[in-house]
Design a protein around this motif. Structure first.
Motif, PDB file in Angstrom:
ATOM      1  N   TRP A 235      44.262  56.435  47.676  1.00  5.90           N
ATOM      2  CA  TRP A 235      44.556  57.505  48.625  1.00  5.90           C
ATOM      3  C   TRP A 235      43.756  58.769  48.354  1.00  5.90           C
ATOM      4  CZ3 TRP A 235      50.543  58.051  49.522  1.00  5.90           C
ATOM      5  CH2 TRP A 235      51.063  56.852  50.006  1.00  5.90           C
ATOM      6  N   VAL A 236      43.348  58.963  47.115  1.00  4.37           N
ATOM      7  CA  VAL A 236      42.737  60.229  46.703  1.00  4.37           C
ATOM      8  C   VAL A 236      41.530  60.615  47.566  1.00  4.37           C
ATOM      9  CG1 VAL A 236      41.634  61.470  44.800  1.00  4.37           C
ATOM     10  CG2 VAL A 236      43.683  60.101  44.372  1.00  4.37           C
ATOM     11  N   PRO A 237      40.525  59.743  47.768  1.00  3.47           N
ATOM     12  CA  PRO A 237      39.389  60.166  48.589  1.00  3.47           C
ATOM     13  C   PRO A 237      39.767  60.427  50.052  1.00  3.47           C
ATOM     14  CG  PRO A 237      39.122  57.876  47.858  1.00  3.47           C
ATOM     15  CD  PRO A 237      40.331  58.423  47.186  1.00  3.47           C
ATOM     16  N   ILE A 238      40.746  59.695  50.568  1.00  4.55           N
ATOM     17  CA  ILE A 238      41.179  59.903  51.959  1.00  4.55           C
ATOM     18  C   ILE A 238      41.829  61.267  52.099  1.00  4.55           C
ATOM     19  CG2 ILE A 238      42.705  59.057  53.797  1.00  4.55           C
ATOM     20  CD1 ILE A 238      42.393  56.226  52.433  1.00  4.55           C
ATOM     21  N   LEU A 239      42.756  61.581  51.179  1.00  4.10           N
ATOM     22  CA  LEU A 239      43.437  62.870  51.223  1.00  4.10           C
ATOM     23  C   LEU A 239      42.460  64.021  50.983  1.00  4.10           C
ATOM     24  CD1 LEU A 239      46.748  61.982  49.347  1.00  4.10           C
ATOM     25  CD2 LEU A 239      46.412  62.277  51.817  1.00  4.10           C
ATOM     26  N   ALA A 240      41.534  63.833  50.063  1.00  3.79           N
ATOM     27  CA  ALA A 240      40.540  64.884  49.794  1.00  3.79           C
ATOM     28  C   ALA A 240      39.740  65.191  51.052  1.00  3.79           C
ATOM     29  CB  ALA A 240      39.625  64.448  48.650  1.00  3.79           C
ATOM     30  N   SER A 241      39.360  64.158  51.767  1.00  5.36           N
ATOM     31  CA  SER A 241      38.593  64.343  53.003  1.00  5.36           C
ATOM     32  C   SER A 241      39.430  65.053  54.071  1.00  5.36           C
ATOM     33  CB  SER A 241      38.116  62.990  53.513  1.00  5.36           C
ATOM     34  OG  SER A 241      37.467  63.130  54.750  1.00  5.36           O
ATOM     35  N   LEU A 242      40.677  64.623  54.246  1.00  8.85           N
ATOM     36  CA  LEU A 242      41.551  65.231  55.248  1.00  8.85           C
ATOM     37  C   LEU A 242      41.825  66.700  54.957  1.00  8.85           C
ATOM     38  CD1 LEU A 242      44.240  62.437  55.743  1.00  8.85           C
ATOM     39  CD2 LEU A 242      42.586  63.227  57.430  1.00  8.85           C
TER      40      LEU A 242
END
Length: 144
Positions: free
Chosen positions: A118-125
């Protein structure tokens, strides 16, 4: 509020200025955003942040990001802070992650660890670094 957590305050003066520049009344802005005129007045005078849905609508109406309308440090304290600061609901984040809302809620509240995927997805969002996302997870733990 937990120790060290900082509440985000709405930049009420900015909302008032943007509204004035458009030449619209509080009532007209309230109608566009989908709230009461008294709510707009509260945002402008008391700097109380709107709920995530209204924050997103307000930002979209003015052509700015939700973060532009909020005061506070760029690095939020919790996953919830990051989510709210960027104008998302738990349901929206769960949809981006492809999980049910209760699963995301469990991670946001610390009942479950932060999955590394989830980390890269949340960072992008959230427009944040992966490190900032990891640090904002409750208990700063993650799972794979």
């Amino acid at each position: 509020m937990r120790p060290g957590a900082e509440t985000k305050r709405l930049r009420g003066w900015l909302v008032r200025e943007l509204r004035s520049l458009r030449g619209i009344t509080e009532h007209e802005l309230a109608k566009a955003v989908g709230c009461a005129r008294s709510t707009v007045s509260t945002w402008e005078t008391r700097n109380q942040p709107p709920n995530p849905g209204n924050l997103t609508s307000l930002a979209n109406f003015f052509g700015v990001t939700p973060a532009d309308l909020l005061e506070g440090p760029q690095d939020a304290c919790t996953l919830r802070d990051l989510r709210v600061h960027n104008g998302y609901t738990q349901k929206q984040i769960a949809a981006f992650l492809g999980v049910v809302v209760s699963t995301y809620c469990d991670v946001e509240t610390g009942r479950q660890g932060l999955p590394e995927r989830w980390v890269p997805i949340l960072a992008s969002l959230y427009g944040a670094s992966e490190q900032a996302v990891r640090k904002s997870a409750p208990y700063r733990r993650s799972c794979k």
